[in-house]
Design an enzyme around this catalytic site. Sequence first.
Site, PDB file in Angstrom:
ATOM      1  N   ALA A   1      10.941  -9.149   8.840  1.00  0.00           N
ATOM      2  CA  ALA A   1      12.191  -9.043   9.334  1.00  0.00           C
ATOM      3  C   ALA A   1      13.485  -9.083   8.408  1.00  0.00           C
ATOM      4  O   ALA A   1      13.830  -9.989   7.957  1.00  0.00           O
ATOM      5  CB  ALA A   1      12.303 -10.032  10.226  1.00  0.00           C
TER       6      ALA A   1
ATOM      7  N   GLY B   1      16.973  -8.120   6.397  1.00  0.00           N
ATOM      8  CA  GLY B   1      18.297  -7.613   6.484  1.00  0.00           C
ATOM      9  C   GLY B   1      18.283  -7.712   8.234  1.00  0.00           C
ATOM     10  O   GLY B   1      17.926  -8.464   8.572  1.00  0.00           O
ATOM     11  N   LYS B   2      19.282  -6.592   8.571  1.00  0.00           N
ATOM     12  CA  LYS B   2      19.558  -6.757  10.209  1.00  0.00           C
ATOM     13  C   LYS B   2      18.213  -6.775  11.102  1.00  0.00           C
ATOM     14  O   LYS B   2      18.472  -7.081  12.328  1.00  0.00           O
ATOM     15  CB  LYS B   2      20.310  -5.683  10.486  1.00  0.00           C
ATOM     16  CG  LYS B   2      21.624  -5.833   9.687  1.00  0.00           C
ATOM     17  CD  LYS B   2      22.707  -4.699  10.272  1.00  0.00           C
ATOM     18  CE  LYS B   2      24.158  -4.982   9.272  1.00  0.00           C
ATOM     19  NZ  LYS B   2      24.679  -3.565   9.316  1.00  0.00           N
ATOM     20  N   TYR B   3      16.941  -6.607  10.705  1.00  0.00           N
ATOM     21  CA  TYR B   3      16.066  -6.580  11.447  1.00  0.00           C
ATOM     22  C   TYR B   3      15.702  -8.033  12.058  1.00  0.00           C
ATOM     23  O   TYR B   3      14.832  -7.878  12.701  1.00  0.00           O
ATOM     24  CB  TYR B   3      14.796  -5.876  10.822  1.00  0.00           C
ATOM     25  CG  TYR B   3      14.665  -4.343  10.711  1.00  0.00           C
ATOM     26  CD1 TYR B   3      15.731  -3.632  10.262  1.00  0.00           C
ATOM     27  CD2 TYR B   3      13.574  -3.636  11.391  1.00  0.00           C
ATOM     28  CE1 TYR B   3      15.486  -2.164  10.484  1.00  0.00           C
ATOM     29  CE2 TYR B   3      13.520  -2.313  11.545  1.00  0.00           C
ATOM     30  CZ  TYR B   3      14.689  -1.404  11.254  1.00  0.00           C
ATOM     31  OH  TYR B   3      14.591  -0.218  11.221  1.00  0.00           O
TER      32      TYR B   3
ATOM     33  N   HIS C   1      -0.874   6.827  17.616  1.00  0.00           N
ATOM     34  CA  HIS C   1       0.739   6.841  17.735  1.00  0.00           C
ATOM     35  C   HIS C   1       0.766   7.356  19.034  1.00  0.00           C
ATOM     36  O   HIS C   1       0.156   8.441  19.410  1.00  0.00           O
ATOM     37  CB  HIS C   1       1.010   7.595  16.671  1.00  0.00           C
ATOM     38  CG  HIS C   1       2.747   7.503  16.399  1.00  0.00           C
ATOM     39  ND1 HIS C   1       3.703   7.905  17.401  1.00  0.00           N
ATOM     40  CD2 HIS C   1       3.382   6.829  15.620  1.00  0.00           C
ATOM     41  CE1 HIS C   1       4.772   7.795  16.951  1.00  0.00           C
ATOM     42  NE2 HIS C   1       4.688   7.198  15.779  1.00  0.00           N
ATOM     43  N   PRO C   2       2.120   6.924  19.799  1.00  0.00           N
ATOM     44  CA  PRO C   2       2.058   7.424  21.292  1.00  0.00           C
ATOM     45  C   PRO C   2       2.897   8.832  21.270  1.00  0.00           C
ATOM     46  O   PRO C   2       2.973   9.639  22.192  1.00  0.00           O
ATOM     47  CB  PRO C   2       3.246   6.520  21.914  1.00  0.00           C
ATOM     48  CG  PRO C   2       3.896   5.997  20.483  1.00  0.00           C
ATOM     49  CD  PRO C   2       2.789   5.626  19.539  1.00  0.00           C
ATOM     50  N   GLY C   3       3.353   9.382  20.036  1.00  0.00           N
ATOM     51  CA  GLY C   3       4.163  10.701  19.837  1.00  0.00           C
ATOM     52  C   GLY C   3       3.282  11.697  19.541  1.00  0.00           C
ATOM     53  O   GLY C   3       4.074  12.766  19.916  1.00  0.00           O
TER      54      GLY C   3
ATOM     55  N   GLU D   1       2.974   4.498   6.282  1.00  0.00           N
ATOM     56  CA  GLU D   1       2.208   5.202   7.554  1.00  0.00           C
ATOM     57  C   GLU D   1       1.269   6.419   7.125  1.00  0.00           C
ATOM     58  O   GLU D   1       0.149   6.870   7.517  1.00  0.00           O
ATOM     59  CB  GLU D   1       3.201   5.598   8.485  1.00  0.00           C
ATOM     60  CG  GLU D   1       2.580   6.132  10.066  1.00  0.00           C
ATOM     61  CD  GLU D   1       3.650   6.335  10.831  1.00  0.00           C
ATOM     62  OE1 GLU D   1       3.717   5.114  11.712  1.00  0.00           O
ATOM     63  OE2 GLU D   1       4.314   7.372  11.121  1.00  0.00           O
TER      64      GLU D   1
HETATM   65  N1  UDP Z   1      11.822  -3.347   8.199  1.00  0.00           N
HETATM   66  C1  UDP Z   1      12.745  -4.176   8.103  1.00  0.00           C
HETATM   67  N2  UDP Z   1      14.173  -4.054   7.571  1.00  0.00           N
HETATM   68  C2  UDP Z   1      14.521  -2.757   7.423  1.00  0.00           C
HETATM   69  C3  UDP Z   1      13.594  -1.873   7.607  1.00  0.00           C
HETATM   70  C4  UDP Z   1      12.163  -2.045   8.152  1.00  0.00           C
HETATM   71  O1  UDP Z   1      12.406  -5.348   8.142  1.00  0.00           O
HETATM   72  O2  UDP Z   1      15.535  -2.660   7.115  1.00  0.00           O
HETATM   73  C5  UDP Z   1      10.484  -3.602   8.731  1.00  0.00           C
HETATM   74  C6  UDP Z   1      10.466  -4.280  10.177  1.00  0.00           C
HETATM   75  O3  UDP Z   1       9.381  -4.884  10.299  1.00  0.00           O
HETATM   76  C7  UDP Z   1      10.227  -2.693  10.861  1.00  0.00           C
HETATM   77  C8  UDP Z   1       9.415  -1.911   9.906  1.00  0.00           C
HETATM   78  O4  UDP Z   1       9.670  -2.352   8.507  1.00  0.00           O
HETATM   79  O5  UDP Z   1       9.663  -3.190  12.134  1.00  0.00           O
HETATM   80  C9  UDP Z   1       9.209  -0.404   9.932  1.00  0.00           C
HETATM   81  O6  UDP Z   1      10.711  -0.090   9.924  1.00  0.00           O
HETATM   82  P1  UDP Z   1      11.094   0.809  10.909  1.00  0.00           P
HETATM   83  O7  UDP Z   1      11.104   0.182  12.566  1.00  0.00           O
HETATM   84  O8  UDP Z   1      12.695   1.063  10.632  1.00  0.00           O
HETATM   85  O9  UDP Z   1      10.544   2.162  11.084  1.00  0.00           O
HETATM   86  P2  UDP Z   1      10.227   3.106  12.212  1.00  0.00           P
HETATM   87  O10 UDP Z   1       8.896   2.505  12.729  1.00  0.00           O
HETATM   88  O11 UDP Z   1      11.321   3.329  13.197  1.00  0.00           O
HETATM   89  O12 UDP Z   1       9.914   4.419  11.702  1.00  0.00           O
END
Ligand code: UDP
Length: 358
Positions: A126, A128-130, A237-239, A307
């Site tokens: 988690a 930054g803003k996450y 992956h669901p997509g 990924e």
């Molecule tokens: N993450 C984070 N801060 C960020 C970007 C990503 O903590 O600014 C972590 C977070 O755990 C997030 C994971 O990296 O769930 C995957 O990033 P994101 O969800 O943006 O990728 P997506 O699955 O949408 O491609």
Amino acid sequence: MQMNGMNIKPVTVILLVLLLVGFYYYYYYYYYLSQYRFNVPPCPTSCSTSEPKDRVPDVIPTDYVFHLKTPDHLQYSQPSIVKGRTDVVAVTPWLAPIVWEGTFNPVLLDSIYKQKKINIAVTVFAVGKYIMFLKNFLETAEKHFFVSFNVHIYVFTDRPKEVPKVNMAPGRQLTVRSVPSSNRWQEISARRMELIQKLIEEQLRKHSDYIFCLDVDSQFHSRWGTESLGGLVAVIHPGYYLDDRGKFPYERRPESRAYVAHGEGDFYYCGGAFGGLLQEVFLLANTCRSNFEEDAKNGIEAAWQEESHLNRYMWINKPSKVLSPEYLWQDFKPRNPEVKTIRFSGVIKNYAAIRPNV
Ligand code: UDP
């Protein structure tokens, strides 16, 4: 036969030779070869053998992950080999189970794993803003993720003071680990493998049996439990699961270590949820990290960072258990009919508002 004045019969000589040969074979097979033949990974923390945890045992362990022991007289519905789900495939071509609702018995599985007293570690980032997603993640995990099992959640964040207080049931705990912030979300995502590898090496080896690495911008909706345990566990992956593999967003440049050619690959797996036994996830994290670093040296970043590397790894190193898209749906996506229950899903988010860069 005369030897130093002694009268030794040929039959005595033959017996002595046979005895010596016998000793030699005993030593060779049981002491020398056994270290290669029975080179099993260190025993899980709950293992009942008296072997020290970080020693390679020189006998076959009796209560290891493969031994599925049920309590006597456990009552559960009769299994069938002709009745069951017919709308989905529940096994891969390499004979790993694909877990869908209706393919397992939760009572039976929980009874087996309760006896093993397993410890499950979870990593969640988690940064930054996450951090705003963490409260919901933790609260829903309390309700649905390995309920009544020992769970240790490791939160990696640059904002430790903002980690919410969430009541956790006995046997469940949370540890916060500080990490630096970053100006690039790609870097945050990519660094996860390195930190997971370090955590396993430095912290988990002595305490945990299994580990799951999950995205924080997600929530649990229903049971995610012992049915998900396995050596190497991947989530589809669901997509993309209805698509031809030519359309999977694998890394397609041969210069990258994450390269998967057209016409190759099995499924497209999520970077947002994977796990398994510690030693398996350690190998995965170590390989993905070094491939990522090798790419960086050559000035290349794989299409979907970790990924992409995870997908390349899982293609070569087949997962021993595959979780259906029930285990990571997307909230913006209507539920498909074969998905009878959504267990875990990515929440809807505004990327521009939460990521440090576009
Ligand atoms: N993450 C984070 N801060 C960020 C970007 C990503 O903590 O600014 C972590 C977070 O755990 C997030 C994971 O990296 O769930 C995957 O990033 P994101 O969800 O943006 O990728 P997506 O699955 O949408 O491609």
